[in-house]
Design a protein around this motif. Sequence first.
Motif, PDB file in Angstrom:
ATOM      1  N   GLY A  20       7.147  -0.830  12.680  1.00  0.00           N
ATOM      2  CA  GLY A  20       6.314  -1.905  13.208  1.00  0.00           C
ATOM      3  C   GLY A  20       6.267  -1.902  14.721  1.00  0.00           C
ATOM      4  N   ASP A  21       7.412  -1.642  15.347  1.00  0.00           N
ATOM      5  CA  ASP A  21       7.462  -1.534  16.809  1.00  0.00           C
ATOM      6  C   ASP A  21       6.607  -0.374  17.293  1.00  0.00           C
ATOM      7  OD1 ASP A  21       9.204  -3.659  16.840  1.00  0.00           O
ATOM      8  OD2 ASP A  21      11.005  -2.435  17.062  1.00  0.00           O
ATOM      9  N   SER A  72      -0.988  -1.955  13.804  1.00  0.00           N
ATOM     10  CA  SER A  72       0.113  -2.522  13.029  1.00  0.00           C
ATOM     11  C   SER A  72      -0.405  -3.358  11.871  1.00  0.00           C
ATOM     12  CB  SER A  72       0.995  -3.378  13.943  1.00  0.00           C
ATOM     13  OG  SER A  72       2.084  -3.917  13.230  1.00  0.00           O
ATOM     14  N   GLU A  88       6.800  -9.162   9.473  1.00  0.00           N
ATOM     15  CA  GLU A  88       6.105  -8.073  10.181  1.00  0.00           C
ATOM     16  C   GLU A  88       5.094  -8.614  11.179  1.00  0.00           C
ATOM     17  OE1 GLU A  88       6.429  -4.899  10.371  1.00  0.00           O
ATOM     18  OE2 GLU A  88       7.739  -4.355   8.709  1.00  0.00           O
ATOM     19  N   PHE A 135       4.045   1.089  15.701  1.00  0.00           N
ATOM     20  CA  PHE A 135       2.623   0.813  15.485  1.00  0.00           C
ATOM     21  C   PHE A 135       2.068  -0.096  16.583  1.00  0.00           C
ATOM     22  CE2 PHE A 135       3.511   1.483  10.749  1.00  0.00           C
ATOM     23  CZ  PHE A 135       2.995   2.769  10.767  1.00  0.00           C
ATOM     24  N   THR A 136       2.770  -1.178  16.864  1.00  0.00           N
ATOM     25  CA  THR A 136       2.261  -2.144  17.838  1.00  0.00           C
ATOM     26  C   THR A 136       2.305  -1.579  19.250  1.00  0.00           C
ATOM     27  OG1 THR A 136       3.116  -3.915  16.432  1.00  0.00           O
ATOM     28  CG2 THR A 136       2.432  -4.526  18.651  1.00  0.00           C
ATOM     29  N   SER A 167       5.233  -8.022  15.152  1.00  0.00           N
ATOM     30  CA  SER A 167       4.146  -7.379  15.894  1.00  0.00           C
ATOM     31  C   SER A 167       3.562  -8.305  16.962  1.00  0.00           C
ATOM     32  CB  SER A 167       3.043  -6.932  14.935  1.00  0.00           C
ATOM     33  OG  SER A 167       3.501  -5.903  14.084  1.00  0.00           O
ATOM     34  N   TYR A 214      -1.805  -4.114  18.141  1.00  0.00           N
ATOM     35  CA  TYR A 214      -1.656  -5.041  17.015  1.00  0.00           C
ATOM     36  C   TYR A 214      -2.590  -4.676  15.866  1.00  0.00           C
ATOM     37  CZ  TYR A 214      -1.239  -9.518  14.551  1.00  0.00           C
ATOM     38  OH  TYR A 214      -1.019 -10.491  13.614  1.00  0.00           O
TER      39      TYR A 214
END
Length: 259
Positions: free
Chosen positions: A64-65, A76, A134, A67-68, A138, A73
């Motif tokens: 998640g970290d 994510s 999640e 992706f964002t 995000s 965002y």
Amino acid sequence: MSTTARALRRFERESHQYRFLEAFIVIFVVILLISNLVGAKIIAWGSLRFGGAQILFPCTYIFGDIFTEVYGYAGSRRAIWLGFFASILMALICAAVVALPAAPEFHEQHAYEVVLGVVPRMVAASLIAYLCGEFVNSYTLAKMKILTRGRHLWTRTVGSTVTGQFVDSIVFMLVAFLGKESLATIFTLIWSGYLFKVVYEVVATPLTYWIVNSLKRLEGVNVFDVDTNFSPFASGSEGAAFVPLGEDFTKAVLEPGAD
């Protein structure tokens, strides 16, 4: 049009083709599904108690970290929803397979029911906690990236985990074990799991740094959610600033006269 909006338009890309986003989403979904399958077991480590999912599930917050931080965002959000629908599909298939009559020569039906029979509740707990945790993770990271102006990545990865895992741990343990385990056991599971996942994130920070920095170089862009619609149900990346690597985000987007 405001100065920030004019600067933002300079970096907007209607169709930015990412090279590795899809591959990372696939890995993310696989880890999520495995966590759902093994989540029913409670593991003892001294006085601490952990759900089986906590072996792998904290990895989803690292993803998640990533992706964002790398894809914004919107990236994510896409990964979160794909994981959500994949988990629902798995739960439905598991429930159907358990419910179907077993062949006379198949003698492991009871064991099958014990292991997979709890999956629907675990998936429900995981999905509710997963969506809440999640999106909090995000959102926190995206906002902190603006506040830190893209610097000090560790503050964002740890800070977002502190908030996201707090929500996730409470929601998951209550939905998964309320009525099945004592409140004392549930409380122990919550604080043990929360502590474990936060420490997990801190220990994994060097790895997160390496993956994030490598992906940014390979993708050639750094995403800032300056004016993003943070609704979980929104679509697209409108409001995100796609800043080419090497560009100063502060001067280009936040300071007047950048365009």
